[in-house]
Structure formats: C-alpha cells, structure tokens
Design a protein around this motif. Sequence first.
Motif, mmCIF file in Angstrom:
data_model
loop_
_atom_site.group_PDB
_atom_site.id
_atom_site.type_symbol
_atom_site.label_atom_id
_atom_site.label_comp_id
_atom_site.label_asym_id
_atom_site.label_seq_id
_atom_site.Cartn_x
_atom_site.Cartn_y
_atom_site.Cartn_z
ATOM 1 N N PRO A 1 0.739 -1.181 -0.083
ATOM 2 C CA PRO A 1 -0.040 -0.040 0.001
ATOM 3 C C PRO A 1 1.097 1.199 -0.016
ATOM 4 C CG PRO A 1 -0.049 -1.012 2.140
ATOM 5 C CD PRO A 1 0.819 -1.862 1.316
ATOM 6 N N VAL A 2 1.348 1.631 -1.018
ATOM 7 C CA VAL A 2 2.395 2.828 -1.470
ATOM 8 C C VAL A 2 1.518 3.830 -2.441
ATOM 9 C CG1 VAL A 2 4.483 3.428 -2.145
ATOM 10 C CG2 VAL A 2 4.162 1.269 -0.815
ATOM 11 N N VAL A 3 1.592 5.083 -2.318
ATOM 12 C CA VAL A 3 0.853 5.879 -2.951
ATOM 13 C C VAL A 3 2.233 6.224 -3.984
ATOM 14 C CG1 VAL A 3 1.280 8.031 -1.715
ATOM 15 C CG2 VAL A 3 -0.378 8.087 -3.575
ATOM 16 N N HIS A 4 1.960 6.312 -5.361
ATOM 17 C CA HIS A 4 3.008 6.812 -6.324
ATOM 18 C C HIS A 4 2.684 7.926 -7.049
ATOM 19 C CE1 HIS A 4 5.259 2.532 -6.132
ATOM 20 N NE2 HIS A 4 3.777 2.386 -5.781
ATOM 21 N N ILE A 5 3.460 9.041 -6.653
ATOM 22 C CA ILE A 5 3.208 10.183 -7.466
ATOM 23 C C ILE A 5 4.554 10.747 -7.979
ATOM 24 C CG2 ILE A 5 1.695 10.845 -5.523
ATOM 25 C CD1 ILE A 5 3.854 12.621 -4.138
ATOM 26 N N PRO A 6 4.189 11.790 -9.062
ATOM 27 C CA PRO A 6 5.391 12.436 -9.664
ATOM 28 C C PRO A 6 6.069 13.390 -8.749
ATOM 29 C CG PRO A 6 3.260 13.732 -10.223
ATOM 30 C CD PRO A 6 2.959 12.294 -9.283
ATOM 31 N N PHE A 7 7.156 13.639 -9.112
ATOM 32 C CA PHE A 7 8.152 14.795 -8.200
ATOM 33 C C PHE A 7 7.666 16.159 -8.751
ATOM 34 C CE2 PHE A 7 11.629 17.302 -7.032
ATOM 35 C CZ PHE A 7 11.820 17.014 -6.059
ATOM 36 N N THR A 8 6.658 16.494 -8.391
ATOM 37 C CA THR A 8 5.929 17.990 -8.427
ATOM 38 C C THR A 8 5.658 18.324 -7.089
ATOM 39 O OG1 THR A 8 3.599 17.502 -8.799
ATOM 40 C CG2 THR A 8 5.172 17.380 -10.625
ATOM 41 N N GLN A 9 5.947 19.887 -6.942
ATOM 42 C CA GLN A 9 5.665 20.386 -5.689
ATOM 43 C C GLN A 9 4.148 20.152 -5.154
ATOM 44 O OE1 GLN A 9 6.774 24.629 -5.114
ATOM 45 N NE2 GLN A 9 5.465 24.835 -3.653
ATOM 46 N N SER A 10 3.127 20.310 -6.016
ATOM 47 C CA SER A 10 1.817 20.174 -5.561
ATOM 48 C C SER A 10 1.322 18.728 -5.095
ATOM 49 C CB SER A 10 0.907 20.717 -6.917
ATOM 50 O OG SER A 10 1.113 19.913 -7.976
ATOM 51 N N ALA A 11 2.007 17.748 -6.262
ATOM 52 C CA ALA A 11 1.677 16.531 -5.637
ATOM 53 C C ALA A 11 2.343 16.035 -4.406
ATOM 54 C CB ALA A 11 2.103 15.562 -6.876
ATOM 55 N N ILE A 12 3.572 16.357 -4.251
ATOM 56 C CA ILE A 12 4.186 16.112 -2.950
ATOM 57 C C ILE A 12 3.481 16.694 -1.797
ATOM 58 C CG2 ILE A 12 6.361 16.071 -1.622
ATOM 59 C CD1 ILE A 12 7.712 15.839 -4.364
ATOM 60 N N VAL A 13 3.255 17.967 -1.625
ATOM 61 C CA VAL A 13 2.391 18.767 -0.746
ATOM 62 C C VAL A 13 1.147 18.012 -0.473
ATOM 63 C CG1 VAL A 13 1.206 20.840 -0.296
ATOM 64 C CG2 VAL A 13 3.794 20.995 -1.139
ATOM 65 N N HIS A 14 0.311 17.565 -1.435
ATOM 66 C CA HIS A 14 -0.951 16.908 -1.046
ATOM 67 C C HIS A 14 -0.514 15.670 -0.567
ATOM 68 C CE1 HIS A 14 -5.195 16.231 -1.971
ATOM 69 N NE2 HIS A 14 -4.682 14.987 -2.659
ATOM 70 N N ALA A 15 0.431 14.954 -1.023
ATOM 71 C CA ALA A 15 0.573 13.571 -0.553
ATOM 72 C C ALA A 15 0.933 13.494 1.040
ATOM 73 C CB ALA A 15 1.486 12.739 -1.445
ATOM 74 N N PHE A 16 1.748 14.517 1.352
ATOM 75 C CA PHE A 16 2.215 14.774 2.624
ATOM 76 C C PHE A 16 1.025 14.933 3.537
ATOM 77 C CE2 PHE A 16 7.101 15.799 3.422
ATOM 78 C CZ PHE A 16 7.559 14.886 2.328
ATOM 79 N N LYS A 17 0.264 15.722 3.111
ATOM 80 C CA LYS A 17 -0.980 16.108 4.071
ATOM 81 C C LYS A 17 -2.119 14.685 4.108
ATOM 82 C CE LYS A 17 -0.694 21.090 3.176
ATOM 83 N NZ LYS A 17 -1.172 22.297 2.497
ATOM 84 N N GLU A 18 -2.041 14.415 3.035
ATOM 85 C CA GLU A 18 -3.169 13.341 2.773
ATOM 86 C C GLU A 18 -2.978 11.886 3.226
ATOM 87 O OE1 GLU A 18 -6.517 13.897 2.740
ATOM 88 O OE2 GLU A 18 -5.976 16.075 2.948
ATOM 89 N N TRP A 19 -1.746 11.292 2.539
ATOM 90 C CA TRP A 19 -1.562 9.943 2.728
ATOM 91 C C TRP A 19 -1.506 9.418 4.034
ATOM 92 C CZ3 TRP A 19 -2.997 5.961 0.676
ATOM 93 C CH2 TRP A 19 -2.318 4.790 0.652
ATOM 94 N N PRO A 20 -0.838 10.264 5.211
ATOM 95 C CA PRO A 20 -0.669 9.532 6.420
ATOM 96 C C PRO A 20 -2.199 9.494 7.118
ATOM 97 C CG PRO A 20 0.873 10.988 6.199
ATOM 98 C CD PRO A 20 0.267 11.304 4.817
ATOM 99 N N ILE A 21 -3.063 10.486 6.653
ATOM 100 C CA ILE A 21 -4.481 10.174 7.259
ATOM 101 C C ILE A 21 -5.194 9.160 6.543
ATOM 102 C CG2 ILE A 21 -6.612 11.634 7.432
ATOM 103 C CD1 ILE A 21 -4.849 14.161 7.411
ATOM 104 N N GLN A 22 -5.018 8.878 5.161
ATOM 105 C CA GLN A 22 -5.969 7.953 4.384
ATOM 106 C C GLN A 22 -5.259 6.488 4.562
ATOM 107 O OE1 GLN A 22 -8.519 8.645 2.992
ATOM 108 N NE2 GLN A 22 -8.588 10.645 3.343
ATOM 109 N N TYR A 23 -4.045 6.330 4.773
ATOM 110 C CA TYR A 23 -3.270 5.082 4.932
ATOM 111 C C TYR A 23 -4.006 3.870 5.668
ATOM 112 C CZ TYR A 23 0.278 1.625 6.104
ATOM 113 O OH TYR A 23 0.971 0.420 6.131
ATOM 114 N N PRO A 24 -4.347 4.345 6.772
ATOM 115 C CA PRO A 24 -4.870 3.349 7.469
ATOM 116 C C PRO A 24 -6.295 2.389 6.979
ATOM 117 C CG PRO A 24 -4.699 4.887 9.198
ATOM 118 C CD PRO A 24 -4.482 5.487 7.883
ATOM 119 N N ASN A 25 -6.866 3.344 5.866
ATOM 120 C CA ASN A 25 -8.055 2.765 5.294
ATOM 121 C C ASN A 25 -7.574 1.841 4.105
ATOM 122 O OD1 ASN A 25 -9.787 4.449 7.051
ATOM 123 N ND2 ASN A 25 -9.504 6.113 5.870
#
Length: 158
Positions: free
Chosen positions: A121-145
């Motif tokens: 269960p890994v999120v794969h994203i591009p190296f772009t500022q917007s994708a990284i900022v979004h993933a940093f904020k959301e993935w730790p919260i969503q991961y348990p689901n």
Amino acid sequence: MAYRNKTYVCFDADIDMNYYRTLQMWKQNSKIDFSFSNAHEINKLMPYSSEETIKRKLRERMLNTKLLIVLIGEKTRNLYKYVRWEIELALKLDIPIIAVNLNKKNRIDMDRCPPILRDKPVVHIPFTQSAIVHAFKEWPIQYPNYKDKVDLYSEMFD
C-alpha cells in the motif's frame, strides 16, 4: 517507543541528492505551504562509519518516523544495502510510504520502482511540488483505510 512525528526521506544519495535538497529548499521557503520534520536531523552520521553503525542510527531515525518518502530515481530499484533495508524497516514498522517518481510519472513506474514496493500500500506520485504537498498532507491520514489493499493509491491523488 519514541513519538513519531518525523518524515524520513530514502533515496540514492550518490545520484539523487539534488531532489532531496529541493525538498529541503521547499521546506525553508515561507512562500511554499510545505512543512515536515526531517528525520535526518535526529542524529548525524559520520562519513566513514561501519554499515552496522549506520544502520543503527538509521533505525533510530525510523523509530521516530510517521512517513517514509522514497525518491524513485533511475537506479533506485537496484539499491539493496540501505534503500531496500530502509523500505523493509518501514514496512515492518507499518509506516505509510510515498514513492515519488523523479521522472514525474503519476503511477507506479515498473522500470524504476523497487520490487518490494510493487504489491504494498504505497502511493506513487510525480516529483512535483503540488503532488508532494498533497500527498504529505493526505496519505498519512488515508493510509489506515488502504493499508490492506493495493492498486488504488495513485488514483487517490489524480
């Protein structure tokens, strides 16, 4: 166990250091909404330490980690000594993982992704500022689901 509030960045230090430095630069820039507590600031590694000493210090960092970022570069899939070891430790500690494709693919890159991450269960994203900022904020919260599923992660961030 230590309080987990750090972000651990795993990467090919010989080739991809500039991408790690870019993350640090974004963190320092007050005009960019990007903040993380860097696990690499916990203890300093001496350049000529033994592998055993390095792994002990890296483990200390990982025990304080709430999120692992794997910078996926051209040679990342073949790095076993530290990168694979760090990934294995994060999986064992049930730490959410974000795979950041340095070639900017917005999905798993089968040519570059370490095999150990392909069915996890890994999120794969591009190296772009917007994708990284979004993933940093959301993935730790969503991961348990999602931690018991695979193949859904990039779509969450489209």
